[in-house]
Structures are given as structure tokens and as C-alpha cells.
Scaffold this active site. Structure first.
Site, PDB file in Angstrom:
ATOM      1  N   TYR A   1      30.629  33.673  38.571  1.00  0.00           N
ATOM      2  CA  TYR A   1      31.463  34.608  37.800  1.00  0.00           C
ATOM      3  C   TYR A   1      32.910  34.537  38.321  1.00  0.00           C
ATOM      4  CZ  TYR A   1      33.381  38.990  36.026  1.00  0.00           C
ATOM      5  OH  TYR A   1      34.193  39.927  35.424  1.00  0.00           O
TER       6      TYR A   1
ATOM      7  N   SER B   1      32.208  47.024  23.045  1.00  0.00           N
ATOM      8  CA  SER B   1      32.001  48.036  24.091  1.00  0.00           C
ATOM      9  C   SER B   1      33.068  47.911  25.170  1.00  0.00           C
ATOM     10  CB  SER B   1      30.598  47.899  24.712  1.00  0.00           C
ATOM     11  OG  SER B   1      30.550  46.803  25.577  1.00  0.00           O
ATOM     12  N   GLY B   2      33.025  48.832  26.095  1.00  0.00           N
ATOM     13  CA  GLY B   2      33.841  48.752  27.307  1.00  0.00           C
ATOM     14  C   GLY B   2      35.346  48.651  27.080  1.00  0.00           C
TER      15      GLY B   2
ATOM     16  N   ILE C   1      40.775  40.527  18.754  1.00  0.00           N
ATOM     17  CA  ILE C   1      40.241  40.801  20.094  1.00  0.00           C
ATOM     18  C   ILE C   1      38.751  40.474  20.160  1.00  0.00           C
ATOM     19  CG2 ILE C   1      40.147  43.278  19.481  1.00  0.00           C
ATOM     20  CD1 ILE C   1      40.490  43.856  22.509  1.00  0.00           C
TER      21      ILE C   1
HETATM   22  N1  LIG Z   1      33.860  46.188  34.067  1.00  0.00           N
HETATM   23  C1  LIG Z   1      34.591  45.757  35.083  1.00  0.00           C
HETATM   24  O1  LIG Z   1      34.618  46.359  36.166  1.00  0.00           O
HETATM   25  C2  LIG Z   1      35.428  44.520  34.939  1.00  0.00           C
HETATM   26  C3  LIG Z   1      36.277  44.168  36.001  1.00  0.00           C
HETATM   27  C4  LIG Z   1      37.074  43.040  35.873  1.00  0.00           C
HETATM   28  C5  LIG Z   1      37.023  42.297  34.712  1.00  0.00           C
HETATM   29  N2  LIG Z   1      36.174  42.643  33.704  1.00  0.00           N
HETATM   30  C6  LIG Z   1      36.174  41.819  32.487  1.00  0.00           C
HETATM   31  O2  LIG Z   1      36.374  42.656  31.371  1.00  0.00           O
HETATM   32  C7  LIG Z   1      35.896  42.003  30.201  1.00  0.00           C
HETATM   33  C8  LIG Z   1      35.156  43.009  29.343  1.00  0.00           C
HETATM   34  O3  LIG Z   1      34.001  43.447  30.022  1.00  0.00           O
HETATM   35  P1  LIG Z   1      33.515  44.970  30.055  1.00  0.00           P
HETATM   36  O4  LIG Z   1      33.559  45.403  31.453  1.00  0.00           O
HETATM   37  O5  LIG Z   1      34.215  45.771  29.024  1.00  0.00           O
HETATM   38  O6  LIG Z   1      31.956  44.778  29.716  1.00  0.00           O
HETATM   39  P2  LIG Z   1      31.071  45.132  28.447  1.00  0.00           P
HETATM   40  O7  LIG Z   1      31.123  46.587  28.155  1.00  0.00           O
HETATM   41  O8  LIG Z   1      29.754  44.529  28.740  1.00  0.00           O
HETATM   42  O9  LIG Z   1      31.783  44.348  27.257  1.00  0.00           O
HETATM   43  C9  LIG Z   1      31.665  42.970  27.146  1.00  0.00           C
HETATM   44  C10 LIG Z   1      32.008  42.564  25.740  1.00  0.00           C
HETATM   45  O10 LIG Z   1      31.883  41.135  25.628  1.00  0.00           O
HETATM   46  C11 LIG Z   1      31.013  40.833  24.565  1.00  0.00           C
HETATM   47  N3  LIG Z   1      30.244  39.607  24.786  1.00  0.00           N
HETATM   48  C12 LIG Z   1      29.519  39.254  25.868  1.00  0.00           C
HETATM   49  N4  LIG Z   1      28.928  38.063  25.650  1.00  0.00           N
HETATM   50  C13 LIG Z   1      29.291  37.664  24.407  1.00  0.00           C
HETATM   51  C14 LIG Z   1      29.010  36.533  23.612  1.00  0.00           C
HETATM   52  N5  LIG Z   1      28.188  35.552  24.028  1.00  0.00           N
HETATM   53  N6  LIG Z   1      29.574  36.449  22.385  1.00  0.00           N
HETATM   54  C15 LIG Z   1      30.381  37.429  21.914  1.00  0.00           C
HETATM   55  N7  LIG Z   1      30.688  38.531  22.631  1.00  0.00           N
HETATM   56  C16 LIG Z   1      30.144  38.653  23.859  1.00  0.00           C
HETATM   57  C17 LIG Z   1      30.052  42.023  24.495  1.00  0.00           C
HETATM   58  O11 LIG Z   1      29.424  42.018  23.240  1.00  0.00           O
HETATM   59  P3  LIG Z   1      27.970  42.726  23.008  1.00  0.00           P
HETATM   60  O12 LIG Z   1      28.283  44.167  22.758  1.00  0.00           O
HETATM   61  O13 LIG Z   1      27.416  42.025  21.833  1.00  0.00           O
HETATM   62  O14 LIG Z   1      27.176  42.529  24.276  1.00  0.00           O
HETATM   63  C18 LIG Z   1      31.031  43.160  24.710  1.00  0.00           C
HETATM   64  O15 LIG Z   1      31.746  43.447  23.526  1.00  0.00           O
HETATM   65  C19 LIG Z   1      35.051  40.833  30.683  1.00  0.00           C
HETATM   66  O16 LIG Z   1      35.785  39.642  30.507  1.00  0.00           O
HETATM   67  C20 LIG Z   1      34.861  41.113  32.171  1.00  0.00           C
HETATM   68  O17 LIG Z   1      34.729  39.916  32.904  1.00  0.00           O
HETATM   69  C21 LIG Z   1      35.385  43.747  33.792  1.00  0.00           C
END
Ligand SMILES: NC(=O)c1ccc[n+]([C@@H]2O[C@H](COP(=O)([O-])OP(=O)(O)OC[C@H]3O[C@@H](n4cnc5c(N)ncnc54)[C@H](OP(=O)(O)O)[C@@H]3O)[C@@H](O)[C@H]2O)c1
Length: 305
Positions: free
Chosen positions: A188, A25-26, A20
Site C-alpha cells: 500500500y 464513501s469517505g 472524482i
Molecule cells: N482513510 C484514511 O485514513 C486515508 C489516509 C490516507 C489516504 N487515504 C486515501 O484516501 C482515498 C479514499 O479512501 P477513503 O479513506 O475515503 O476510503 P473509503 O471510504 O473506503 O473510500 C474508497 C473509495 O474508493 C472506491 N474504490 C475502491 N476500489 C475501487 C475500485 N476497484 N473501483 C472503483 N472504485 C473503487 C470505493 O468504492 P466502493 O464504495 O464501491 O467500495 C470508495 O468510493 C484512498 O486513495 C486512500 O488511499 C485514506
């Protein structure tokens, strides 16, 4: 087909090898913990070794002493050479992959190009998953009945005109006047549309291999998302937090797609709240899906380890 359905009914994530991205996070971290608690082996693909070790400790704790592997593969998903290194490491160190979860994602409010010359949001959210998946595809096929799950979003609806293939590095969306009208959000949206189209095209290309592909919308989730884009973005996210789900709730459909016997026979579809959903019309455009695959192939072809 019959034999496959019988096999699918016996699917369980216990003892499976689950890789994965974005599990520091998240949504990704919550999913990794939930899957570890179900005794799946977990491999996280992460860019930050310190955050990764913290996540690994949390995932081990969730596994509550069960004998599972919890491994780290370092990769910055914006860098094609980094992804190629990680894929080689995964091939060398992991015996199999039963589930690949492309979950890492971000949104860049300021336009930035990667070392490969790609726009950053596109590179992390779409090209990274495309490259990692294609590099690992033979290993997934060897595993028999593997699954590829990609975290998309309801945000794909923002890309009403589809993906602007004529502007691959999104110069126009990040320029005046589009930039002021939320160009970064539309970018995005394009990348999340790409997640759905990629899944549909991947499923087509995987027909007959036993490997299935799914994309899903986690809903609005309170995570670290959009926290690196300045004060205004952080304030917006703080307001949205009131209406957001927990990361555990956001990870529910991902975990269900990984562990459910029900979805095994279906491939290429889009899900939300543990149900198949019809995405926006631009996400059902087979020509765009094919074009996306060809463009992605070209955009990753010349990168080296
Ligand atoms: N939150 C929402 O409401 C929402 C809604 C719809 C879809 N999503 C999708 O859900 C997914 C997870 O996001 P999240 O909401 O859980 O946000 P998040 O807490 O910011 O988690 C994002 C994850 O992606 C990693 N990441 C970002 N850029 C990276 C890079 N260049 N290389 C390797 N890892 C990287 C981050 O690593 P670091 O810890 O190193 O930053 C973190 O583990 C994303 O694809 C997002 O588009 C989120």
C-alpha cells in the site's frame, strides 16, 4: 506566466466540471458534497451502481437545489477495459473537465491479481489513476487551466526502499516472511508513493499546457477504508477511529486544492493540511518518477476496451 497568474486569481470552482473517483464513501463523498455545495458540476466514477445512486442523492442534497449536473460514470478502477469504457463515456457525455480527482483507493491484505495480470492494490491505487488521467488528458488540456488532484498518503513513508520495480506484482511482499511482517501495508505504501511520483512526473510533462497536478495527504480519516480485509483489520481500524478525522476534515485539502486561487500556478507538489509539504526522500526521486511513468505505460499499453 504573468497572464496565467492573473487568470488564476479569478479561479473559482463554481460552474467548473469536477470528475472524482471513489466518491461513494469517505473522503471522496465528503469532497463531492462540498464541491457541489460550491456549485461545481460533479461527475462520479464508481463501480457499484447502487452505492453510486445513493452518493448521487447525497451530492444533490448538498447542492441544495442549485442547477448543477451530477452524473455517474461506471468503472471498476482495477480493470483497464472498464476504465477505457468509462473514459470513452466521459468524452462522449461531458463537455469539459476542469478538475480530475483521482481518489479511489483500497488495500488488499491477500495478494490478488486483476484480469490484466496486475497486483490489485497497485492496479486500483496507481495504474487506474494513471490510465484514467492519460485517457482524459486531451480533454483536460482543452479546458485551459485544469487541475489533477490525486489522493496520496503519509503512508508513502512506509515504502522506505522506494517502489520495487523488479517485483511488479509484489510476489515477495505477499510471501513468507514479508507477508507476516506487514507486506500488504508496505505494498500500500508503494502505491501511495506512486501517487506522489506520478504527480511530479505528470506536472513535468504538462509544463506549458496550463494543466496543473497536485497530490495530498488527507491525514488519518474515519472512512470505510480497510473494512473488507477481515476481522483483525476491522478491529484495528475501529481502534484507529479514535484518533481519526472526520471525512469532511479529511477532504478539506482536496477541496482547497480544487477551489483555491493560490495553488493555481504551482504544479507537481505534495500537500497536507492546506500547505505544501516535503514528502519523504524516495518521493522526491526524479529518476524513479520517470521510471514509474515508463513502467505504467508498459503495464497499460496492451489493454483493450
Ligand atoms: N482513510 C484514511 O485514513 C486515508 C489516509 C490516507 C489516504 N487515504 C486515501 O484516501 C482515498 C479514499 O479512501 P477513503 O479513506 O475515503 O476510503 P473509503 O471510504 O473506503 O473510500 C474508497 C473509495 O474508493 C472506491 N474504490 C475502491 N476500489 C475501487 C475500485 N476497484 N473501483 C472503483 N472504485 C473503487 C470505493 O468504492 P466502493 O464504495 O464501491 O467500495 C470508495 O468510493 C484512498 O486513495 C486512500 O488511499 C485514506
Amino acid at each position: 506566466m504573468k497572464e496565467r497568474m492573473v487568470k488564476e486569481q479569478t479561479w473559482t470552482v463554481q460552474g467548473k466540471w469536477v470528475l472524482i473517483t471513489g466518491a461513494t464513501s469517505g473522503i471522496g463523498l465528503a469532497a463531492a458534497k462540498a464541491l457541489a455545495a460550491r456549485e461545481a458540476h460533479i461527475g462520479i466514477v464508481a463501480r457499484n451502481p447502487v452505492k453510486a445512486q445513493d452518493a448521487i442523492a447525497q451530492i444533490r442534497e448538498a447542492a441544495a437545489g442549485q442547477q448543477i449536473a451530477v452524473d455517474l460514470f461506471l468503472a471498476d478502477m482495477s480493470s483497464q477495459s472498464s476504465i477505457r469504457h468509462a473514459a470513452a463515456d466521459i468524452w462522449a457525455r461531458w463537455p469539459r473537465i476542469d478538475v480530475l480527482v483521482n481518489n479511489a483507493g483500497a488495500m488488499y491484505v491477500q495478494r490478488k491479481l486483476t484480469d490484466d495480470g496486475q497486483e490489485m492494490t497497485w492496479a486500483v491505487n496507481h495504474l487506474g489513476p494513471y490510465l484514467l488521467t492519460t485517457l482524459l488528458l486531451d480533454r483536460l488540456k482543452e479546458s485551459g487551466q485544469a487541475r489533477i488532484i490525486t489522493t496520496a498518503s503519509h503512508g508513502h513513508k512506509m515504502a522506505r526502499k522506494g517502489i520495487r520495480f523488479e517485483d511488479p506484482t509484489a510476489q515477495r511482499l505477499y510471501s513468507f516472511p514479508q507477508a507476516l511482517l506487514g507486506g500488504a501495508n508496505f505494498r500500500y505504501g508503494e502505491t501511495k508513493l506512486a501517487n506522489i511520483l506520478f504527480t511530479a512526473e505528470l506536472a513535468k510533462r504538462l509544463e506549458g499546457t496550463g494543466v496543473s497536478a497536485y497530490s495530498f495527504d488527507p491525514g488519518l480519516v474515519a472512512t470505510n477504508f480497510n473494512q473488507d480485509n477481515g476481522l483483525l483489520a476491522r478491529m484495528t481500524m475501529a481502534v484507529m477511529r479514535r484518533f481519526s478525522r472526520t471525512p469532511e476534515k479529511g477532504a478539506e485539502t482536496l477541496v482547497w486544492l480544487a477551489e483555491s486561487a493560490d495553488v493555481g500556478g504551482i504544479s507537481g507538489a505534495y500537500y497536507a493540511d492546506m500547505q505544501e509539504r516535503t514528502p519523504a526522500p524516495q518521493a522526491r526521486d526524479a529518476n524513479a518518477a520517470r521510471q514509474l511513468w515508463e513502467v505504467s505505460e508498459a503495464q497499460t499499453r496492451n489493454s483493450a476496451m
